[in-house]
Design an enzyme around this catalytic site. Structure first.
Site, short mmCIF file in Angstrom:
data_model
loop_
_atom_site.label_atom_id
_atom_site.label_comp_id
_atom_site.label_asym_id
_atom_site.label_seq_id
_atom_site.Cartn_x
_atom_site.Cartn_y
_atom_site.Cartn_z
N TYR A 280 0.89 -1.18 0.04
CA TYR A 280 0.00 -0.07 -0.03
C TYR A 280 1.06 1.32 -0.18
CZ TYR A 280 -3.69 3.51 1.46
OH TYR A 280 -4.55 4.38 1.46
N TYR A 330 -5.05 4.73 -8.09
CA TYR A 330 -5.52 4.91 -6.76
C TYR A 330 -6.73 4.16 -6.57
CZ TYR A 330 -6.47 7.25 -2.53
OH TYR A 330 -6.68 7.31 -1.08
#
Lengths: 376, 143
Positions: A280, A330
């Site tokens: 992440y 994203y």
């Protein structure tokens, strides 16, 4: 009962799908979600009406999503639009499948933040420290990275290695948003947003959607593709300093160590066994914190560890082979889990890690989670 | 948790005054920095909370602290997320570790951030924002 490690190798990801990534003002959250779902159903060949579990994230209304897809499941969860939710959701779905609360779960993430001009700061996300001008998750990561620089001598040139490696991978990914190669010098001279971070340390904001379909290992055998098993999971929250959103004075080190012990112990592997790492990366420093916390390198040593292309395909630890949040899309962790599945299936074309058998996802955040995937 | 006031010039966000935080801002108006201290177990924390995070007691008091701390980190904003901060950019935000334990976000006054090393001693100063709000900020500690 009563031990999360009982989930080892019991649950599989069987179908994955994603939309194109970019700016799609002509559609909405549901249109994007439906397209990702359609592709995931196609990917695994399941009869859509057998899906009896629905997890949605960043979808405005779960019931409308169900209506659109013609689903009336017996298990539903709706998660908030926070980046830390992807592995949390996948682990919850695994537990629900293992408990028999549903047989086939569809997990749908949608994001139309680009077309909606979402801002991560200011009055759109009010916080306790606004009167001093402190706002935005990027600033919290800048605060942490400055401290990392002071404590360990980490440099912005070392940090640049993260963004440069992921951009290289995005160029190899047909769906990725960012396609222009960048260098360490480009990173160093990019527009400062919140020093010490610059534009190339910040994730994208784009529209898109991702879907995963999960079931038990036994049911997975009847579907189209080789299942990808969840072999290890781990998690730990850090809420003590939550008034400073997205911040931890110690870079979530203890929490990441804890979740690493859980997941590696459960899967029976260690950091040295990981063929590809999906990390992440809302902001580039998070990757350094994850590398240290999970034990890929020593505490404070991540700057030196990433130097010289460690994270690039062909390097010691290929990381975010799809380009990550910094350069692919994203999708708040969800697309990185899809990439993990595709790496294990060997579907990644130019960006394939040869023989990838152990692929790890991790999000080091106030809710840290990790998942270790292996071939079924 | 913040609120902006409607004035002619673009305002900066102001703290929310509520039953928990009121004691902090009352003391700030008198030039005293405080943290919330649990009457039962002595735990000190900031921001304030309706119960003590350690023992869940509802009996808590805003206790003045020394106003001394150290610089834990700092950043410099080049983007104004509120119009009220636009004239200030680039501006510095700091993280302070108070001598008594809790951390506070604030601003640095009286020095360039580059000249203040991480770990340097700081002391509180107050800058009045409105009739009701006296904002704590920090400067390098002298002597």
């Amino acid at each position: 009962m009563g031990d999360f490690r009982a989930l080892k190798d019991r649950i599989a990801v069987v179908g994955v799908g994603n939309t194109a990534y970019g700016s799609f003002p002509e559609t909405d959250d549901y249109g994007l979600g439906a397209e990702a779902f359609r592709r995931a159903v196609e990917d695994c060949g399941i009869e859509k009406d057998r899906i009896d579990g629905l997890l949605v994230c960043r979808v405005p209304y779960y019931a409308r999503m169900g209506q659109i897809l013609g689903l009336n499941p017996r298990w539903t969860i709706s998660l908030p639009p926070h980046g830390r939710m992807s592995a949390m959701g996948i682990i919850e779905a695994a537990a629900a499948l293992h408990a028999g609360l549903c047989d086939y779960a569809a997990l749908i993430y949608t994001n139309i933040g680009r077309s909606r001009r979402v801002n991560y700061g200011g009055d759109e996300s009010p916080g306790f420290w606004d009167p001093w001008g402190m706002t935005s998750p990027g600033a919290a990561h800048a605060l942490m990275f400055r401290r990392h620089m002071a404590l360990y001598g980490t440099t912005t040139r070392q940090l640049a290695e993260v963004s440069v490696a992921f951009r290289h991978h995005a160029i190899l990914h047909p769906d990725a948003v960012m396609k222009k190669p960048i260098t360490i010098e480009d990173h160093e001279t990019a527009r400062p947003i919140c020093e010490p971070l610059r534009l190339l340390d910040y994730c994208l904001i784009n529209d898109g959607a991702v879907c995963l379909i999960m079931t038990t290992r036994e049911r997975a055998r009847d579907l189209r593709k080789r299942p990808v098993l969840i072999s290890g999971i781990g998690g730990r929250e850090a809420y003590t300093d939550a008034s400073i959103a997205n911040f931890d004075l110690n870079f979530w080190y203890e929490e990441a160590q804890d979740m690493a012990r859980q997941a590696y112990g459960m899967a029976g592997v260690g950091p040295g066994d990981v063929d590809a790492f999906m990390c992440y990366d809302n902001f580039s420093p998070t990757v350094l914190f994850a590398l240290e916390g999970l034990g890929f390198c020593g505490r404070g040593e991540s700057g030196a560890f990433v130097e010289g292309g460690t994270l690039r395909l062909g390097g010691k630890l290929p990381t975010n082979t799809d380009g990550g949040h910094l350069s692919n899309s994203y999708m708040q962790g969800w697309a990185l889990n899809v990439e993990a599945v595709r790496q294990i299936r060997g579907e990644c074309g130019e960006r394939q890690v040869p023989g990838a058998e152990v692929v790890q996802f991790a999000a080091v955040t106030p809710c840290s989670r990790t998942i270790i995937y292996t071939p079924g | 948790m913040s609120a902006t006031t409607a004035t002619a010039t673009p305002a900066k966000p102001l703290p929310t005054l509520d039953p928990v935080s009121k004691g902090f801002w009352d003391l700030a108006n008198r030039g005293r920095l405080s943290v919330q201290r649990c009457d039962d177990c002595g735990h000190r924390h900031y921001p304030g909370a309706p119960v003590c995070p350690r023992c869940l007691s509802r009996q808590q008091t805003w206790e003045p602290v020394s106003g001394r701390g150290t610089l834990l980190s700092w950043v410099r904003f080049h983007r104004a997320y509120w119009e009220g901060f636009a004239p200030d950019i680039p501006y510095v935000v700091i993280l302070v570790g108070l001598e008594e334990g809790p951390m506070m976000i604030s601003n640095l006054v009286g020095a360039r951030a580059e000249d203040v090393p991480i770990g340097a001693p700081l002391e509180v100063v107050f800058e009045r924002a409105t009739d009701q709000i006296n904002l704590p900020k920090f400067r390098p500690r002298r002597g």
